[in-house]
Design a protein around this motif. Structure first.
Motif, PDB file in Angstrom:
ATOM      1  N   SER A   1      34.884  21.310  43.573  1.00 32.43           N
ATOM      2  CA  SER A   1      34.717  20.632  42.280  1.00 32.43           C
ATOM      3  C   SER A   1      35.696  21.136  41.220  1.00 32.43           C
ATOM      4  N   GLY A   2      36.934  21.384  41.631  1.00 35.68           N
ATOM      5  CA  GLY A   2      37.947  21.839  40.694  1.00 35.68           C
ATOM      6  C   GLY A   2      38.021  23.338  40.536  1.00 35.68           C
ATOM      7  N   PHE A   3      37.027  24.059  41.040  1.00 35.39           N
ATOM      8  CA  PHE A   3      37.036  25.517  40.998  1.00 35.39           C
ATOM      9  C   PHE A   3      37.688  26.063  42.272  1.00 35.39           C
ATOM     10  N   THR A   4      38.322  27.207  42.147  1.00 37.19           N
ATOM     11  CA  THR A   4      38.890  27.892  43.302  1.00 37.19           C
ATOM     12  C   THR A   4      38.527  29.362  43.237  1.00 37.19           C
ATOM     13  N   ALA A   5      37.988  29.885  44.336  1.00 34.68           N
ATOM     14  CA  ALA A   5      37.705  31.311  44.469  1.00 34.68           C
ATOM     15  C   ALA A   5      38.791  31.912  45.361  1.00 34.68           C
ATOM     16  N   VAL A   6      39.491  32.907  44.851  1.00 34.07           N
ATOM     17  CA  VAL A   6      40.637  33.496  45.550  1.00 34.07           C
ATOM     18  C   VAL A   6      40.407  34.990  45.738  1.00 34.07           C
ATOM     19  N   ILE A   7      40.653  35.473  46.943  1.00 34.30           N
ATOM     20  CA  ILE A   7      40.607  36.902  47.216  1.00 34.30           C
ATOM     21  C   ILE A   7      42.025  37.396  47.470  1.00 34.30           C
ATOM     22  N   THR A   8      42.434  38.400  46.710  1.00 36.05           N
ATOM     23  CA  THR A   8      43.742  39.027  46.866  1.00 36.05           C
ATOM     24  C   THR A   8      43.553  40.534  47.028  1.00 36.05           C
ATOM     25  N   LYS A   9      44.612  41.196  47.439  1.00 35.88           N
ATOM     26  CA  LYS A   9      44.547  42.639  47.616  1.00 35.88           C
ATOM     27  C   LYS A   9      44.452  43.340  46.264  1.00 35.88           C
ATOM     28  N   LEU A  10      43.739  44.451  46.265  1.00 34.22           N
ATOM     29  CA  LEU A  10      43.628  45.279  45.080  1.00 34.22           C
ATOM     30  C   LEU A  10      44.364  46.589  45.371  1.00 34.22           C
ATOM     31  N   ASP A  11      45.550  46.717  44.785  1.00 34.65           N
ATOM     32  CA  ASP A  11      46.432  47.844  45.120  1.00 34.65           C
ATOM     33  C   ASP A  11      45.844  49.190  44.724  1.00 34.65           C
ATOM     34  N   SER A  12      44.966  49.200  43.724  1.00 34.91           N
ATOM     35  CA  SER A  12      44.427  50.465  43.235  1.00 34.91           C
ATOM     36  C   SER A  12      43.266  50.995  44.065  1.00 34.91           C
ATOM     37  N   SER A  13      42.883  50.265  45.121  1.00 35.46           N
ATOM     38  CA  SER A  13      41.730  50.681  45.922  1.00 35.46           C
ATOM     39  C   SER A  13      42.006  50.477  47.401  1.00 35.46           C
ATOM     40  N   PHE A  14      41.475  51.387  48.218  1.00 37.28           N
ATOM     41  CA  PHE A  14      41.639  51.271  49.662  1.00 37.28           C
ATOM     42  C   PHE A  14      40.522  50.460  50.315  1.00 37.28           C
ATOM     43  N   ASP A  15      39.348  50.417  49.673  1.00 34.17           N
ATOM     44  CA  ASP A  15      38.201  49.761  50.292  1.00 34.17           C
ATOM     45  C   ASP A  15      37.700  48.547  49.509  1.00 34.17           C
ATOM     46  N   LYS A  16      38.466  48.090  48.512  1.00 33.11           N
ATOM     47  CA  LYS A  16      38.079  46.935  47.716  1.00 33.11           C
ATOM     48  C   LYS A  16      39.220  45.928  47.612  1.00 33.11           C
ATOM     49  N   ASN A  17      38.850  44.649  47.469  1.00 35.30           N
ATOM     50  CA  ASN A  17      39.795  43.592  47.138  1.00 35.30           C
ATOM     51  C   ASN A  17      39.350  42.943  45.844  1.00 35.30           C
ATOM     52  N   LEU A  18      40.141  41.992  45.351  1.00 30.24           N
ATOM     53  CA  LEU A  18      39.855  41.347  44.071  1.00 30.24           C
ATOM     54  C   LEU A  18      39.475  39.885  44.281  1.00 30.24           C
TER      55      LEU A  18
END
Length: 387
Positions: free
Chosen positions: A294-311
Motif C-alpha cells: 500500500s505504498g509503504f516499504t520496509a527495508v532491512i540494511t546492514k548496520l555497520d556499528s553492530s555485529f549482531d543487529k541490522n537496521l
C-alpha cells in the motif's frame, strides 16, 4: 392444503396419513445420509488425485479454527503469498489456493522449468522464468492455461485484481518488450524497449496506466530507466533516468504516485506534477530484504556499528521515513503491512510497529512467512504452519 380442508376424515385415515409422513421423513434422512457419504467419498477421490499429482494436502476440510495445520506439500513449497480472500502456495509444479482455515479452494498443475508467482487480489499469475509459458487463475477457476507468450522468454510479469496482466520478455527485434493483456489474453498494449532490460513492471488500480523499470549500461556505468505509460493518452507518458542505480522493483502507490526500490536507495515520483525531480533517499548500505504494501516499504540494511543487529526502515509513499529501528541480523523473511512489519528469524516471528519490536511466537526451521487475516502462516520446504 386441500387435505387440511377435510376434517371429516376418520381417525384411521389420520393414522394412515401419519404413517405416510413418517415414511417420507425416513426416506429424506436416508437420501441425506447417501449424499453425505457421496460427498466424503468424492473428497477422498479428490485427495487421492491430489497425491497422484504431487500435492499431499493433509487438511482438506473446512475448519473454523486452525487445528488442521500443518499442511504437508510433498512437492515442496517455493513461496506463499496472500490475496484478498485466499492464500496462494506455489510448489514446483502446482499452485494451491487455500482459505485462511487451510481448506483447499482450488489448484492448478503446470510443468515449468522455473516457476514464479505474482498475485493481486484473488488473481494469480504463474510464469516460467526459463520459458515463454504462463497460467492465469483466481481462487475459483483457471482462465489461461499454459498460454504461450509468443514474443519470447519471460523476464518478469505482473497481474491486477481484474486479471489483466503484464509480461516483460526478451525479444528478437529489441532488447526487451512489455505486453499488456486483458483476462482473456487479448493484447491491450505493447511496447518495445530498444536498449534496456525490463526488470520490474506494475499495473495501476484503474487499469489505465502501466509502469516498468529497465536496466541499461553506458560507458561501463549501470543506470535505470523508469517508463510510465498512459494507455488511453500517450501524450501523458513519462520517462525517468536514475544513474548508478539498479532497480529492484517499481510499483504504483495510488494512481498518481510511483515508487522505485533500488539497490542503493528509494525514489518516489509524483505523476500529478508536470515537472519536478523524484524524491530520492539513499540507503546506508545495500538492501538485504524488503517488502512493499500500500505504498509503504520496509527495508532491512546492514548496520555497520553492530555485529549482531541490522537496521529496519519503513518508508511511506512520499518517501518519508515513518520509523527506523535495530532488528536481529538473522532475519530470514519480511512482510510489510502498511506501517507494520512482520519479521521471521531463525527462532521466532517478530512484529515491529512504530519502532518497537514484539515477539509473536517461537518457530524453528522456517523458510518464509505470510501474514493473512490476523493469522501468521510460516512454512518450511515441505509444510505450511499456522498459529
Amino acid at each position: 392444503m386441500a387435505e387440511s380442508k377435510k376434517p371429516q376424515k376418520s381417525k384411521k385415515q389420520s393414522s394412515g396419513k401419519s404413517f405416510v409422513l413418517m415414511l417420507l421423513v425416513c426416506s429424506i434422512l436416508l437420501v441425506g445420509v447417501f449424499l453425505i457419504s457421496a460427498y466424503f467419498s468424492k473428497g477422498s477421490e479428490d485427495f487421492a488425485q491430489s497425491v497422484e499429482e504431487g500435492e499431499n494436502i493433509e487438511n482438506s476440510t473446512p475448519s473454523k479454527n486452525l487445528s488442521g495445520f500443518p499442511i504437508s506439500f510433498s512437492n515442496g513449497i517455493k513461496t506463499v503469498y496472500s490475496g484478498d480472500d485466499s492464500i496462494f502456495v506455489l510448489s514446483k509444479n502446482m499452485l494451491t489456493v487455500l482459505k485462511e482455515s487451510g481448506y483447499q479452494q482450488y489448484s492448478e498443475a503446470f510443468s515449468f522449468s522455473e516457476s514464479t508467482l505474482k498475485n493481486e487480489g484473488n488473481y494469480a499469475l504463474v510464469f516460467d522464468r526459463q520459458g515463454s509459458s504462463y497460467i492465469l487463475l483466481n481462487n475459483k477457476k483457471t482462465f489461461l492455461k499454459s498460454k504461450s507468450h509468443d514474443e519470447g522468454d519471460i523476464i518478469t510479469a505482473d497481474v491486477d485484481k481484474n486479471g489483466n496482466h503484464l509480461i516483460a520478455s526478451r525479444i528478437k527485434n529489441a532488447t526487451s518488450a512489455l505486453t499488456y493483456y486483458d483476462r482473456s489474453g487479448k493484447i491491450l498494449f505493447q511496447w518495445l524497449c530498444a536498449n534496456e532490460h525490463i526488470v520490474s513492471c506494475d499495473i495501476s488500480s484503474d487499469k489505465k496506466s502501466i509502469v516498468c523499470a529497465a536496466l541499461g549500461s553506458s560507458n561501463g556505468n549501470i543506470y535505470t530507466k523508469v517508463y510510465y505509460f498512459n494507455i488511453k493518452n500517450s501524450e501523458k507518458n513519462k520517462e525517468y533516468t536514475f544513474k548508478n542505480s539498479a532497480c529492484i522493483d517499481c510499483f504504483f502507490a495510488g494512481r498518481k504516485k510511483l515508487v522505485c526500490n533500488f539497490d542503493n536507495g528509494r525514489s518516489a515520483i509524483n505523476l500529478a506534477k508536470k515537472e519536478g525531480e523524484p524524491v530520492t533517499v539513499s540507503f546506508s548500505s545495500s538492501v538485504l530484504l524488503r517488502s512493499n504494501d500500500s505504498g509503504f516499504t520496509a527495508v532491512i540494511t546492514k548496520l555497520d556499528s553492530s555485529f549482531d543487529k541490522n537496521l529496519l526502515t519503513v518508508y511511506n509513499s512520499s518517501n518519508t521515513v515513518v520509523y527506523s529501528c535495530e532488528v536481529p541480523n538473522d532475519v530470514i523473511d519480511i512482510q510489510s503491512k502498511t506501517r507494520k512489519a512482520y519479521l521471521l528469524t531463525k527462532k521466532e516471528v517478530l512484529l515491529v510497529a512504530d519502532g518497537k519490536s514484539d515477539v509473536l511466537m517461537s518457530v524453528g526451521g522456517a523458510d518464509g512467512l505470510c501474514a493473512f487475516k490476523g493469522n501468521i502462516y510460516y512454512y518450511s520446504n515441505s509444510a505450511l504452519y499456522c498459529k
